[in-house]
Design a protein around this motif. Structure first.
Motif, mmCIF file in Angstrom:
data_model
loop_
_atom_site.group_PDB
_atom_site.id
_atom_site.type_symbol
_atom_site.label_atom_id
_atom_site.label_comp_id
_atom_site.label_asym_id
_atom_site.label_seq_id
_atom_site.Cartn_x
_atom_site.Cartn_y
_atom_site.Cartn_z
ATOM 1 N N ASP A 59 0.656 -1.367 -0.366
ATOM 2 C CA ASP A 59 -0.139 -0.053 -0.015
ATOM 3 C C ASP A 59 0.894 1.389 0.138
ATOM 4 O OD1 ASP A 59 -2.215 -1.603 0.180
ATOM 5 O OD2 ASP A 59 -2.629 -1.621 2.320
ATOM 6 N N VAL A 60 2.172 1.141 0.049
ATOM 7 C CA VAL A 60 3.502 2.400 0.492
ATOM 8 C C VAL A 60 4.153 1.529 -0.208
ATOM 9 C CG1 VAL A 60 2.148 3.747 2.754
ATOM 10 C CG2 VAL A 60 3.847 2.073 2.799
ATOM 11 N N ALA A 61 4.936 2.931 -1.001
ATOM 12 C CA ALA A 61 6.758 2.731 -1.544
ATOM 13 C C ALA A 61 7.283 2.044 -0.648
ATOM 14 C CB ALA A 61 7.214 3.012 -1.579
ATOM 15 N N PRO A 62 8.248 0.918 -0.958
ATOM 16 C CA PRO A 62 9.158 0.384 -0.105
ATOM 17 C C PRO A 62 9.616 1.530 1.118
ATOM 18 C CG PRO A 62 9.560 -0.442 -2.332
ATOM 19 C CD PRO A 62 8.312 0.938 -2.050
ATOM 20 N N PRO A 63 10.947 1.077 2.547
ATOM 21 C CA PRO A 63 11.633 2.197 2.966
ATOM 22 C C PRO A 63 12.714 3.011 2.819
ATOM 23 C CG PRO A 63 11.209 -0.331 4.155
ATOM 24 C CD PRO A 63 10.083 -0.421 3.139
ATOM 25 N N SER A 64 13.169 3.768 3.733
ATOM 26 C CA SER A 64 13.888 3.815 3.260
ATOM 27 C C SER A 64 15.038 2.628 3.562
ATOM 28 C CB SER A 64 14.857 4.548 4.297
ATOM 29 O OG SER A 64 14.530 4.084 5.275
ATOM 30 N N GLU A 65 16.577 3.044 2.734
ATOM 31 C CA GLU A 65 17.592 2.176 2.412
ATOM 32 C C GLU A 65 17.851 1.825 3.916
ATOM 33 O OE1 GLU A 65 20.904 3.861 0.813
ATOM 34 O OE2 GLU A 65 22.515 2.088 1.434
ATOM 35 N N ALA A 66 18.258 2.300 5.153
ATOM 36 C CA ALA A 66 18.372 1.636 6.700
ATOM 37 C C ALA A 66 17.300 1.186 6.978
ATOM 38 C CB ALA A 66 18.488 2.850 7.409
ATOM 39 N N ASP B 174 19.939 -10.955 2.251
ATOM 40 C CA ASP B 174 20.680 -9.965 1.864
ATOM 41 C C ASP B 174 21.116 -9.218 1.470
ATOM 42 O OD1 ASP B 174 22.620 -8.743 -0.471
ATOM 43 O OD2 ASP B 174 23.203 -10.928 -0.921
ATOM 44 N N PRO B 175 21.121 -7.754 2.390
ATOM 45 C CA PRO B 175 20.530 -6.182 1.517
ATOM 46 C C PRO B 175 20.738 -5.835 1.136
ATOM 47 C CG PRO B 175 22.616 -6.750 2.922
ATOM 48 C CD PRO B 175 22.510 -7.771 2.841
ATOM 49 N N ASP B 176 21.091 -6.530 -0.306
ATOM 50 C CA ASP B 176 21.547 -6.234 -1.840
ATOM 51 C C ASP B 176 20.175 -6.692 -2.545
ATOM 52 O OD1 ASP B 176 23.832 -4.094 -2.433
ATOM 53 O OD2 ASP B 176 24.847 -5.698 -1.757
ATOM 54 N N VAL B 177 19.956 -7.737 -2.185
ATOM 55 C CA VAL B 177 18.943 -8.608 -2.761
ATOM 56 C C VAL B 177 17.434 -7.290 -2.010
ATOM 57 C CG1 VAL B 177 17.097 -10.142 -3.063
ATOM 58 C CG2 VAL B 177 19.813 -10.683 -3.227
ATOM 59 N N LEU B 178 17.306 -7.706 -0.989
ATOM 60 C CA LEU B 178 16.361 -6.284 -0.644
ATOM 61 C C LEU B 178 16.282 -4.799 -1.360
ATOM 62 C CD1 LEU B 178 15.610 -7.313 3.179
ATOM 63 C CD2 LEU B 178 14.680 -8.435 0.831
ATOM 64 N N LEU B 179 16.915 -4.856 -1.641
ATOM 65 C CA LEU B 179 17.307 -3.115 -2.033
ATOM 66 C C LEU B 179 16.744 -3.306 -3.304
ATOM 67 C CD1 LEU B 179 20.642 -2.014 -0.124
ATOM 68 C CD2 LEU B 179 18.254 -0.684 0.054
ATOM 69 N N ALA B 180 17.073 -4.724 -3.686
ATOM 70 C CA ALA B 180 17.187 -4.268 -5.816
ATOM 71 C C ALA B 180 15.571 -5.012 -5.114
ATOM 72 C CB ALA B 180 17.734 -5.788 -5.896
ATOM 73 N N LEU B 181 15.168 -5.679 -4.597
ATOM 74 C CA LEU B 181 13.461 -5.432 -5.175
ATOM 75 C C LEU B 181 13.445 -4.659 -4.667
ATOM 76 C CD1 LEU B 181 13.117 -9.359 -3.109
ATOM 77 C CD2 LEU B 181 12.483 -8.396 -5.615
ATOM 78 N N VAL C 236 19.452 1.568 -5.131
ATOM 79 C CA VAL C 236 20.593 0.701 -5.021
ATOM 80 C C VAL C 236 21.672 0.760 -3.723
ATOM 81 C CG1 VAL C 236 22.833 0.643 -6.451
ATOM 82 C CG2 VAL C 236 21.120 0.004 -7.723
ATOM 83 N N SER C 237 21.951 0.421 -3.211
ATOM 84 C CA SER C 237 22.528 0.990 -1.415
ATOM 85 C C SER C 237 23.706 2.115 -1.400
ATOM 86 C CB SER C 237 23.802 -0.612 -1.006
ATOM 87 O OG SER C 237 25.013 -0.415 -1.707
ATOM 88 N N SER C 238 23.796 2.675 -1.581
ATOM 89 C CA SER C 238 24.335 4.395 -0.960
ATOM 90 C C SER C 238 25.852 3.879 -1.263
ATOM 91 C CB SER C 238 24.271 5.164 -0.119
ATOM 92 O OG SER C 238 23.847 5.037 0.812
ATOM 93 N N GLU C 239 26.052 2.784 -0.743
ATOM 94 C CA GLU C 239 28.050 2.312 -0.651
ATOM 95 C C GLU C 239 28.273 1.750 -2.251
ATOM 96 O OE1 GLU C 239 28.323 -1.735 0.524
ATOM 97 O OE2 GLU C 239 29.962 -1.599 -0.339
ATOM 98 N N LEU C 240 27.197 1.210 -2.408
ATOM 99 C CA LEU C 240 27.168 0.991 -4.352
ATOM 100 C C LEU C 240 27.442 2.055 -5.375
ATOM 101 C CD1 LEU C 240 25.743 -2.996 -5.624
ATOM 102 C CD2 LEU C 240 28.121 -2.993 -5.055
ATOM 103 N N GLN C 241 26.612 3.034 -4.639
ATOM 104 C CA GLN C 241 25.699 4.400 -5.549
ATOM 105 C C GLN C 241 27.686 5.225 -5.307
ATOM 106 O OE1 GLN C 241 22.282 6.441 -5.494
ATOM 107 N NE2 GLN C 241 21.665 4.692 -4.472
#
Lengths: 116, 329
Positions: free
Chosen positions: A44-51, A63-70, A74-79
């Motif tokens: 119902d709402v957009a996914p939450p913040s990266e943190a 895996d945080p990278d998998v959840l971020l991709a879903l 993209v994690s700020s570290e990878l950015q």
């Protein structure tokens, strides 16, 4: 799979053997309201913040990278990594996109031999 | 292909054989006295840090970018030895300033057995210096290029290349299968502007003190080496006083003095491999001046920290005990 569905499925699976994975308790441990987490899980709402996504990944042992991709992020570290050499990484990712997993895992940095 | 992992060069030839790999690292060590007495092998005191030159392209001389390869820091008059690991046989050519450390000849990519211009691993576990005679080497010691000390300058009269050069040839797959099955003995052995003033940053290797170390004859013969496959690397040596400017990292501490070494009880080693014969060594390399001799010839102050010693804590090691030369005390 949508981010919310994935989170709910993983949380419910853990809850079957461990009541600490109730919506209320997980929301409390990652620092959000249960009603908000419920909305996230329903889409119902957009996914939450990266943190918060990283906190959820830690909580659910994902895996945080998998959840971020879903979540379309993209994690700020990878950015940061990409921002340092954007052309090179864009080229690299485009060249690797069709390769099978085992070939990508074999990508290593060779020592360049020049003219001497 | 060559990969840099944990300050170690990893040579891999999966196209030759799935086990065709070897590793080379560069060990910090004591500079033995340069007094024409023969010393046993000093211990390894940890790896030198090694970095890709491409990561510091805006801070290194233009020629280094052309060479490719890696860089590592060494203090003036600091010594090193090369540590070879891996069970798959390789022929390795090693040069300093593009002068072959076994023959004293100029660099060629190709292998030669007349005379043998390479070492064979795993039979040769280490290389500490220039082969100046049968069972004798002169220690690899870093000196600034342009001051006439390096082997390169003494032989060619020019201070151009410096550093260390390596090319590796794996054993042919069929020879590996044959020898591994056949011999239990062999199996057992194991483009921007440079922001910094880089004058004086490049180092080469000069002949230091005498050491007992045999360079072994190739026990297999030339035909086993897969000369269609090779990989080579240029290892640039940066004066440690410039290393932080280039990499933003501190270089390792200065190595111990000879008296520190003795007082700390760090061992010396004698290595025996009775089954193997040694090559004669190079007359050309034997004719080079050591650093101490060159200082006298040039009328410079004598080499510091160069008093003769009787090695304490001498350990004898033989084939199969290769790794003990690395001291972790």
């Amino acid at each position: 799979m949508l981010f919310g569905n994935y989170i709910r499925e993983r949380r419910e699976k853990r809850k079957k053997s461990d009541p600490r994975y109730s919506l209320r308790q997980v929301a409390s441990r990652i620092g959000v309201e249960p009603a908000y987490l419920s909305k996230v899980e329903r889409g119902d709402v957009a996914p939450p913040s990266e943190a918060k996504i990283i906190a959820l990944a830690t909580e659910l042992d994902e895996d945080p990278d998998v959840l971020l991709a879903l979540a379309g992020k993209v994690s700020s570290e990878l950015q940061d990594v990409i921002r340092q050499r954007p052309e090179l990484f864009a080229q690299l990712i485009r060249e690797l996109k069709e390769l099978p997993d085992h070939a990508i895992l074999r990508v290593v940095r060779e020592i360049r031999d020049g003219d001497w | 292909m060559i990969e840099l992992l944990h300050d170690t060069l990893n040579f891999d030839f999966p196209e030759v054989h799935e086990e065709a790999s070897c590793r080379i690292d560069f060990q910090r060590t004591l500079r033995i006295p340069d007094d024409n007495k023969e010393y046993p092998l000093p211990a390894g005191l940890g790896r030198f840090p090694v970095r890709h030159v491409d990561d510091y392209a805006n801070k290194i001389p233009e020629e280094w970018k052309q060479h490719g390869g890696v860089l590592m820091p060494m203090y003036q008059s600091e010594a090193l030895w090369l540590n070879f690991s891996g069970d798959y046989p390789f022929a390795l050519k090693i040069a300093a300033g593009k002068i072959n450390a076994v023959t004293g000849e100029g660099w060629k990519n190709a292998l030669s057995d007349e005379p043998q211009d390479y070492v064979v691993i795993p039979e040769q576990p280490w290389l500490d210096g220039f082969a100046v005679g049968k069972g004798r080497i002169r220690q690899f010691v870093a000196m600034p290029l342009g001051e006439e000390y390096t082997a390169e300058e003494q032989i060619t009269g020019d201070a151009i290349h410096g550093g260390i050069q390596i090319i590796a040839y794996p054993m042919k797959a069929e020879a590996y299968e044959k020898y591994c099955l056949r011999s239990s003995t062999l199996n057992k052995m194991t483009n921007e502007i440079c922001y910094y003033d880089m004058d004086g940053c490049a180092m080469g290797l000069a002949p230091g003190g005498l050491m007992c170390q045999e360079i072994y004859d190739d026990p297999y013969g030339m035909d086993v080496w897969d000369r269609a496959h090779s990989a080579r690397c240029f290892i640039h040596i940066v004066n440690s006083t410039h290393y932080k400017k280039v990499t933003d990292e501190f270089p390792p501490h200065r190595p111990p003095t000879i008296s520190d070494y003795q007082q700390a009880g760090i061992p010396w080693f004698e290595y025996y491999a009775d089954e193997l014969s040694a090559i004669e060594g190079s007359k050309k390399l034997a004719g080079l001046d050591s650093i101490a001799a060159m200082k006298i010839k040039k009328g410079e102050a004598p080499l510091a920290d160069n008093e003769s010693v009787i090695p304490a804590n001498l350990k004898t090691i033989s084939v199969g005990a290769r790794k003990v030369k690395e001291w972790n005390g």
